[in-house]
Design an enzyme around this catalytic site. Sequence first.
Site, PDB file in Angstrom:
ATOM      1  N   LYS A 299       0.846  -1.209   0.000  1.00 57.19           N
ATOM      2  CA  LYS A 299       0.000   0.000   0.000  1.00 57.19           C
ATOM      3  C   LYS A 299       0.876   1.253   0.000  1.00 57.19           C
ATOM      4  O   LYS A 299       0.647   2.181  -0.775  1.00 57.19           O
ATOM      5  CB  LYS A 299      -0.876   0.009   1.240  1.00 57.19           C
ATOM      6  CG  LYS A 299      -1.527   1.338   1.569  1.00 57.19           C
ATOM      7  CD  LYS A 299      -2.465   1.268   2.750  1.00 57.19           C
ATOM      8  CE  LYS A 299      -1.737   1.370   4.064  1.00 57.19           C
ATOM      9  NZ  LYS A 299      -1.400   2.753   4.497  1.00 57.19           N
ATOM     10  N   ASN A 300       1.913   1.243   0.868  1.00 55.57           N
ATOM     11  CA  ASN A 300       2.686   2.467   1.085  1.00 55.57           C
ATOM     12  C   ASN A 300       3.711   2.732  -0.002  1.00 55.57           C
ATOM     13  O   ASN A 300       4.419   3.730   0.035  1.00 55.57           O
ATOM     14  CB  ASN A 300       3.334   2.441   2.475  1.00 55.57           C
ATOM     15  CG  ASN A 300       2.273   2.488   3.564  1.00 55.57           C
ATOM     16  OD1 ASN A 300       1.100   2.781   3.293  1.00 55.57           O
ATOM     17  ND2 ASN A 300       2.652   2.147   4.778  1.00 55.57           N
TER      18      ASN A 300
ATOM     19  N   CYS B  82      -4.846  12.270  12.773  1.00 57.83           N
ATOM     20  CA  CYS B  82      -5.595  11.012  12.681  1.00 57.83           C
ATOM     21  C   CYS B  82      -5.486  10.345  14.053  1.00 57.83           C
ATOM     22  O   CYS B  82      -4.896  10.879  14.995  1.00 57.83           O
ATOM     23  CB  CYS B  82      -5.039  10.121  11.579  1.00 57.83           C
ATOM     24  SG  CYS B  82      -3.487   9.356  12.026  1.00 57.83           S
TER      25      CYS B  82
ATOM     26  N   ARG C 227       0.259  14.053  13.004  1.00 61.31           N
ATOM     27  CA  ARG C 227       0.653  13.819  11.620  1.00 61.31           C
ATOM     28  C   ARG C 227       0.933  15.131  10.859  1.00 61.31           C
ATOM     29  O   ARG C 227       0.313  15.441   9.855  1.00 61.31           O
ATOM     30  CB  ARG C 227      -0.400  12.999  10.876  1.00 61.31           C
ATOM     31  CG  ARG C 227      -0.872  11.757  11.565  1.00 61.31           C
ATOM     32  CD  ARG C 227       0.201  10.699  11.792  1.00 61.31           C
ATOM     33  NE  ARG C 227       0.740  10.136  10.582  1.00 61.31           N
ATOM     34  CZ  ARG C 227       0.167   9.149   9.896  1.00 61.31           C
ATOM     35  NH1 ARG C 227      -1.001   8.680  10.286  1.00 61.31           N
ATOM     36  NH2 ARG C 227       0.744   8.654   8.802  1.00 61.31           N
TER      37      ARG C 227
ATOM     38  N   ASP D 271       4.572   0.200  12.247  1.00 54.60           N
ATOM     39  CA  ASP D 271       3.361  -0.429  11.712  1.00 54.60           C
ATOM     40  C   ASP D 271       3.199  -1.879  12.147  1.00 54.60           C
ATOM     41  O   ASP D 271       2.186  -2.497  11.840  1.00 54.60           O
ATOM     42  CB  ASP D 271       3.345  -0.358  10.184  1.00 54.60           C
ATOM     43  CG  ASP D 271       3.176   1.063   9.703  1.00 54.60           C
ATOM     44  OD1 ASP D 271       3.336   1.303   8.492  1.00 54.60           O
ATOM     45  OD2 ASP D 271       2.896   1.940  10.540  1.00 54.60           O
TER      46      ASP D 271
ATOM     47  N   ARG E 188      -8.874  -0.450   4.638  1.00 55.52           N
ATOM     48  CA  ARG E 188      -8.020   0.582   4.035  1.00 55.52           C
ATOM     49  C   ARG E 188      -6.670  -0.001   3.643  1.00 55.52           C
ATOM     50  O   ARG E 188      -6.036   0.460   2.705  1.00 55.52           O
ATOM     51  CB  ARG E 188      -7.796   1.724   5.031  1.00 55.52           C
ATOM     52  CG  ARG E 188      -9.015   2.540   5.338  1.00 55.52           C
ATOM     53  CD  ARG E 188      -8.665   3.762   6.131  1.00 55.52           C
ATOM     54  NE  ARG E 188      -7.603   4.516   5.466  1.00 55.52           N
ATOM     55  CZ  ARG E 188      -7.107   5.660   5.935  1.00 55.52           C
ATOM     56  NH1 ARG E 188      -7.558   6.168   7.060  1.00 55.52           N
ATOM     57  NH2 ARG E 188      -6.149   6.297   5.297  1.00 55.52           N
TER      58      ARG E 188
HETATM   59  C1  EPZ Z   1       4.200   6.473   6.397  1.00 60.97           C
HETATM   60  O1  EPZ Z   1       3.476   7.528   6.984  1.00 60.97           O
HETATM   61  C2  EPZ Z   1       3.209   5.327   6.335  1.00 60.97           C
HETATM   62  N1  EPZ Z   1       2.045   5.722   5.547  1.00 60.97           N
HETATM   63  C3  EPZ Z   1       2.757   4.950   7.744  1.00 60.97           C
HETATM   64  O2  EPZ Z   1       1.960   3.797   7.615  1.00 60.97           O
HETATM   65  C4  EPZ Z   1       3.981   4.594   8.580  1.00 60.97           C
HETATM   66  O3  EPZ Z   1       3.565   4.332   9.899  1.00 60.97           O
HETATM   67  C5  EPZ Z   1       4.967   5.768   8.576  1.00 60.97           C
HETATM   68  O4  EPZ Z   1       5.315   6.096   7.207  1.00 60.97           O
HETATM   69  C6  EPZ Z   1       6.240   5.438   9.319  1.00 60.97           C
HETATM   70  O5  EPZ Z   1       6.854   4.324   8.744  1.00 60.97           O
HETATM   71  C7  EPZ Z   1       2.139   5.754   4.207  1.00 60.97           C
HETATM   72  O6  EPZ Z   1       3.181   5.481   3.644  1.00 60.97           O
HETATM   73  C8  EPZ Z   1       0.902   6.121   3.448  1.00 60.97           C
HETATM   74  P1  EPZ Z   1       6.362   9.676   8.466  1.00 60.97           P
HETATM   75  P2  EPZ Z   1       4.118   9.005   6.964  1.00 60.97           P
HETATM   76  O7  EPZ Z   1       6.289  10.942   7.701  1.00 60.97           O
HETATM   77  O8  EPZ Z   1       4.980   9.164   5.755  1.00 60.97           O
HETATM   78  C9  EPZ Z   1       6.613  12.859  11.873  1.00 60.97           C
HETATM   79  C10 EPZ Z   1       0.106   2.441   7.897  1.00 60.97           C
HETATM   80  O9  EPZ Z   1      -0.327   1.880   8.909  1.00 60.97           O
HETATM   81  N2  EPZ Z   1       6.506  13.827  10.775  1.00 60.97           N
HETATM   82  O10 EPZ Z   1       7.491   8.718   8.207  1.00 60.97           O
HETATM   83  O11 EPZ Z   1       3.055   9.973   7.199  1.00 60.97           O
HETATM   84  C11 EPZ Z   1       5.351  12.029  12.047  1.00 60.97           C
HETATM   85  O12 EPZ Z   1       4.409  12.708  12.850  1.00 60.97           O
HETATM   86  C12 EPZ Z   1       0.569   3.880   7.981  1.00 60.97           C
HETATM   87  O13 EPZ Z   1       0.244   1.915   6.765  1.00 60.97           O
HETATM   88  C13 EPZ Z   1       6.744  15.171  11.046  1.00 60.97           C
HETATM   89  O14 EPZ Z   1       7.038  15.535  12.163  1.00 60.97           O
HETATM   90  O15 EPZ Z   1       5.027   8.893   8.257  1.00 60.97           O
HETATM   91  C14 EPZ Z   1       5.885  10.788  12.706  1.00 60.97           C
HETATM   92  O16 EPZ Z   1       6.067  11.040  14.088  1.00 60.97           O
HETATM   93  C15 EPZ Z   1       0.351   4.475   9.370  1.00 60.97           C
HETATM   94  N3  EPZ Z   1       6.647  16.063  10.014  1.00 60.97           N
HETATM   95  C16 EPZ Z   1       7.265  10.616  12.060  1.00 60.97           C
HETATM   96  O17 EPZ Z   1       7.623  11.893  11.534  1.00 60.97           O
HETATM   97  C17 EPZ Z   1       6.327  15.687   8.737  1.00 60.97           C
HETATM   98  O18 EPZ Z   1       6.269  16.553   7.843  1.00 60.97           O
HETATM   99  C18 EPZ Z   1       7.267   9.597  10.922  1.00 60.97           C
HETATM  100  O19 EPZ Z   1       6.262  10.004  10.011  1.00 60.97           O
HETATM  101  C19 EPZ Z   1       6.082  14.316   8.494  1.00 60.97           C
HETATM  102  C20 EPZ Z   1       6.180  13.403   9.518  1.00 60.97           C
END
Ligand code: EPZ
Length: 422
Positions: free
Chosen positions: A22-23, A117, A122, A309, A401
């Site tokens: 998915k990701n 969420c 996020r 995850d 989802r």
């Molecule tokens: C991706 O989310 C995945 N989603 C998430 O999977 C996964 O948990 C996450 O990466 C971490 O591996 C998709 O790919 C669609 P991040 P993403 O940006 O990219 C903070 C699932 O269950 N952050 O790596 O949104 C954030 O709050 C989903 O499939 C900022 O601070 O995650 C988090 O604490 C859930 N500023 C950390 O970084 C930003 O601009 C990692 O988030 C972006 C993120």
Amino acid sequence: MDKFKIERSEPLCGRVHISGAKNSCLPQMAAALLTEGTVRLENTPDLVDVRTMTQVLENLGVVVERAVDGALELDPSQARRVTAPYELVRRMRASYYVMGPLLARHGQAEMSLPGGCAIGQRPIDLHLKGLAALGAEISTSEGFVHLRAPGGLRGARIDLAGEHGTSAGATINVMMAASLAEGRTVLTSAAREPEVEDVAVMLNAMGASITGGGEGVTEIEGVRHLSGITHRVIPDRIEAGTFAVAAAITGGDVVISDCNPAHLTAVLELLQQIGVDLEQGRKTLLVRSHAPLRPFQLETKPYPGFPTDMQAQFCALATCCHGTSTIVESIFENRAMHAPELARLGADIEVHGRTITVRGPCAMTSAPVMASDLRASAALVLAGLVAAGGCLVNRIYHLDRGYENLESKLVRLGAGILRISE
Ligand code: EPZ
């Protein structure tokens, strides 16, 4: 809203096919906006989130069709609109992946702020930091973020470190935008998830010039044009990990096929420490769980660390381990909603800040429980397989989802699981 009726399961046995990631698929669909050519994505999972991304792209003028062989065919040649509306973005945060490509191709993007969420705020500050560094003028008003780059984007040196390490989404978004920027971009503190590497592989096949995709430092030499291509999405490592836990928690003997065990090193090492027997092939993983399960300690970290995850699924597994397990969630600030629901099923589980403690083995018993987010829902299904009397999991739209045909895949392994549609 649909629910699952789950019976206590005998040890799961048999073979399960893993779907595409998915990701990986979601950003790769958005990457079609970078070209006029047709993009064909093979091994794409049929998920609610993929259908939502389809709607986001159709709203921008992309023609999206699912071919008879299951591949997604995207024709962006007539796509001229640049707005991702609230009613779609609020349903799926990953809609933000259209920002980078729209900015790079059309010099403009209007995106409803995704909001938080269940698992946390996020934010998208790292996405915006990266796009601004490439020359985008960014403002926010009325719940929208407005991005402009009338003179095009220019390469830059950008560090994407955040307080939780780095960001997979921001790394991918900025990498897509930089592919059509003028000059060289160097991303430091870039995310290393396999999905990031897979997007880089696809972009290079389209004609981009990216080195170090999926490594801590990624370099992108901007090009003027990208072409349509056919790309095969990598297997979903989290789905594979979820089924490995399903085999482990039920004392089963399962062959997980069409997966990539090399993307699950941290998870598989921990399963072996817990006492699960594993045999890894290039595309298969054999999981045998016949010994008593040992308690464990884990802390979630950016890839290649233990994936956030998989955290909820291991909380469910911990209920069957003989001793006290400690799980620390270091990526998201609110990813423990599965804990009170597992407690309703009889788990001896406590949450203190970011630390979840499970004292096993727990006498798991039947109760109705509520899914709250994608991976928490998976944890409740796994716990239901070992609860005396099974359980009823409500709001399983969260599962739909991110897991393709979850119940039919579990039934083929011997689980008793029935979807009740309301
Ligand atoms: C991706 O989310 C995945 N989603 C998430 O999977 C996964 O948990 C996450 O990466 C971490 O591996 C998709 O790919 C669609 P991040 P993403 O940006 O990219 C903070 C699932 O269950 N952050 O790596 O949104 C954030 O709050 C989903 O499939 C900022 O601070 O995650 C988090 O604490 C859930 N500023 C950390 O970084 C930003 O601009 C990692 O988030 C972006 C993120």
